[in-house]
Design a protein around this motif. Structure first.
Motif, short mmCIF file in Angstrom:
data_model
loop_
_atom_site.label_atom_id
_atom_site.label_comp_id
_atom_site.label_asym_id
_atom_site.label_seq_id
_atom_site.Cartn_x
_atom_site.Cartn_y
_atom_site.Cartn_z
N ALA A 149 -3.52 5.34 40.37
CA ALA A 149 -3.27 6.60 41.20
C ALA A 149 -3.08 6.46 42.55
CB ALA A 149 -4.98 7.33 40.82
N GLU A 150 -3.01 5.11 43.25
CA GLU A 150 -2.59 4.97 44.62
C GLU A 150 -1.39 4.49 44.63
OE1 GLU A 150 -6.47 4.56 47.35
OE2 GLU A 150 -6.48 2.80 45.85
N VAL A 151 -0.47 4.54 43.72
CA VAL A 151 0.97 4.08 43.72
C VAL A 151 1.75 5.39 43.52
CG1 VAL A 151 2.67 2.74 42.49
CG2 VAL A 151 0.30 2.10 42.73
N ARG A 152 2.85 5.47 44.70
CA ARG A 152 3.76 6.51 44.25
C ARG A 152 5.17 5.80 44.19
NH1 ARG A 152 -0.58 8.26 44.24
NH2 ARG A 152 -1.53 9.95 45.22
N GLU A 153 6.12 6.67 43.82
CA GLU A 153 7.43 6.32 43.68
C GLU A 153 8.23 7.21 44.33
OE1 GLU A 153 8.37 5.36 39.47
OE2 GLU A 153 7.57 3.32 39.89
N LEU A 178 18.07 3.93 49.28
CA LEU A 178 17.97 2.54 49.06
C LEU A 178 17.61 2.28 47.65
CD1 LEU A 178 16.12 1.58 52.43
CD2 LEU A 178 18.59 1.54 51.91
N GLY A 179 17.33 3.14 46.92
CA GLY A 179 16.86 2.94 45.54
C GLY A 179 15.51 3.58 45.35
N LEU A 180 14.82 2.95 44.33
CA LEU A 180 13.51 3.79 43.89
C LEU A 180 12.47 2.95 44.61
CD1 LEU A 180 12.06 5.75 41.99
CD2 LEU A 180 11.70 3.67 40.43
N LEU A 181 11.81 3.62 45.53
CA LEU A 181 10.80 3.00 46.50
C LEU A 181 9.49 3.16 45.94
CD1 LEU A 181 11.25 1.67 49.33
CD2 LEU A 181 10.14 3.95 50.25
N ARG A 182 8.78 2.04 45.85
CA ARG A 182 7.47 1.89 45.28
C ARG A 182 6.35 1.80 46.62
NH1 ARG A 182 4.19 0.28 40.57
NH2 ARG A 182 2.47 -0.80 41.15
N VAL A 183 5.68 2.97 46.80
CA VAL A 183 4.76 3.02 48.08
C VAL A 183 3.17 2.76 47.29
CG1 VAL A 183 3.65 4.16 49.94
CG2 VAL A 183 6.06 4.45 49.31
N GLU A 184 2.35 1.72 47.72
CA GLU A 184 1.11 1.69 47.37
C GLU A 184 0.32 1.44 48.16
OE1 GLU A 184 -0.80 -1.72 44.16
OE2 GLU A 184 1.32 -1.90 44.72
#
Length: 407
Positions: free
Chosen positions: A172-176, A181-187
């Motif tokens: 629940a604390e991970v966003r894409e 630049l491509g698929l960015l993963r923010v966590e």
């Protein structure tokens, strides 16, 4: 050489570790007591007049949660009135847990009584007046539902069967984000480290200056995060203060993306006094459903054994809820560590400063309030205020004692 630097009374310092909604919960509890008390008398008298042991069982159980509600209300009142009493070294925040534990013990004893009476009626059946018993049981269910609604109004309470999760739901604390630049993963990452942002791009690498994040909280407080290169991912150089509930503006080159993060509810924020009262009400609602089912089947199919069987099943339901309450409130009264993840984060935060935690104790002081005693081994001349400032990242730590050991 070591020096103990404890919390000393100072302007603004207090030991009030009650829930923020303490008084509202107290008022709701007293309101439900009157509602449940009236229904309790009706069910017990009706069950005796109409020959339904399951209905009597439902009334008896309602009497237990009416008694539990009285315990809860008195605990709220006493804790509020004595919150500043210096005789309580760590405040009155745990009084609700004591009331919840006592309530759970009574609940367990009543489940044994109901089970005994139901088995006796199963072996020696009596005539049941279905026409009167069924509507009265339905009314009891309605009262239980109304009571649960009143108690839960204005707050979010967890009423599970005792299954607690010590960890956050990290997914629940991970966003894409889809970026150029491509698929960015923010966590929001916090496994054995102080909470921080981690950013990675799928099938590629990022430059440390390619991403910045600015968070905005409900009170308007803003914080900007810059990143360091850790190989496969970027990690913010600053930690994220709790709670993790904010809007995050992610700047990727010339692109701007907005994300929302919501805080997960820690079990140490739970008001076990109110939880005990709600558990009584919900357990009674479950028994009411069984009572109605048993009476209906007994009336239309002639299965008179279904009525006492409903009482037996109800006894097991009550015992199960009681066990969960005893386990959870007992662990608090024995000062067991209520949040192992926070403990690891505190240790990681001190290590990140170049020091070492040689001893750490965390316990619950009241709903949403934790106490901590830690011993820090350091080569520096840092004092307690340095570590206190660092630990502000964890708002749940309401009372901190620091022992500094010089190498």
């Amino acid at each position: 050489m070591s020096e103990l630097i404890a919390e000393h009374p100072r302007p603004g310092h207090h030991h009030n570790f009650l829930s923020a909604v303490h008084e509202a919960s107290e008022r709701r509890t007293w309101a439900v007591i009157w509602l449940c008390g009236a229904m309790m008398v009706g069910e017990i008298v009706g069950g005796l007049l109409f020959g339904s042991i399951a209905l009597v069982a439902d009334g008896l159980h309602m009497s237990t949660h009416a008694g539990a509600l009285v315990l809860a209300a008195l605990a709220y009142t006493y804790a509020r009135r004595h919150a500043a009493d210096p005789r309580f070294s760590f405040g009155t925040g745990k009084l609700g847990d004591l009331a919840g534990y006592t309530s759970a013990i009574i609940l367990a004893m009543i489940s044994l009584l109901i089970g005994y009476e139901a088995v006796k009626r199963l072996l020696h059946p009596v005539a049941i007046h279905f026409r009167e018993a069924i509507p009265l049981a339905a009314l009891g269910l309605a009262v239980n539902v109304a009571s649960a609604w009143l108690l839960s109004a204005g707050g979010h309470h967890h009423h599970g069967h005792g299954h607690e999760h010590d960890e956050h739901d990290t997914d629940a604390e991970v966003r894409e984000l889809a970026t150029s630049l491509g698929l960015l993963r923010v966590e929001v990452f916090e496994d054995d480290v102080p909470p921080c942002f981690r950013v990675a791009v799928q099938d590629g690498r990022l430059d440390a200056g390619a991403v910045t994040i600015e968070t905005v909280r409900a009170d308007g407080v803003r914080q900007t995060f810059e990143f360091e290169d850790h190989g496969e991912f970027l990690q913010s150089s600053d930690i994220i203060p709790e709670p993790h509930e904010f809007t995050a503006t992610v700047q990727v080159g010339e692109e701007t993306h907005v994300l929302a993060f919501a805080e997960h509810d820690h079990h140490h924020h739970r008001d076990n006094n109110l939880r005990a009262a709600v558990v009584h009400v919900l357990a009674d609602a479950a028994v009411s459903v069984l009572v109605i089912a048993g009476l209906v089947l007994a009336r239309f199919f002639g299965w008179t054994w279904m009525d006492p069987l409903a009482g037996i099943v109800g006894a097991f339901v009550i015992a199960s809820w009681s066990y969960g309450l005893i386990r959870d409130t007992g662990s608090i009264l024995l000062d067991m560590n209520p949040d192992k993840k926070l403990t690891r984060q505190v240790q990681a935060l001190v290590r990140a400063s170049g020091d070492e935690v040689t001893d750490l104790h965390v316990w619950r002081l009241g709903p949403g309030h934790l106490g901590a005693i830690l011993s820090v081994l350091t080569r520096s001349d840092r004092r307690e205020d340095f570590y206190r400032a660092k630990l502000k990242a964890f708002p749940a730590l309401s009372h901190i004692t620091v022992e500094i050991v010089r190498r």
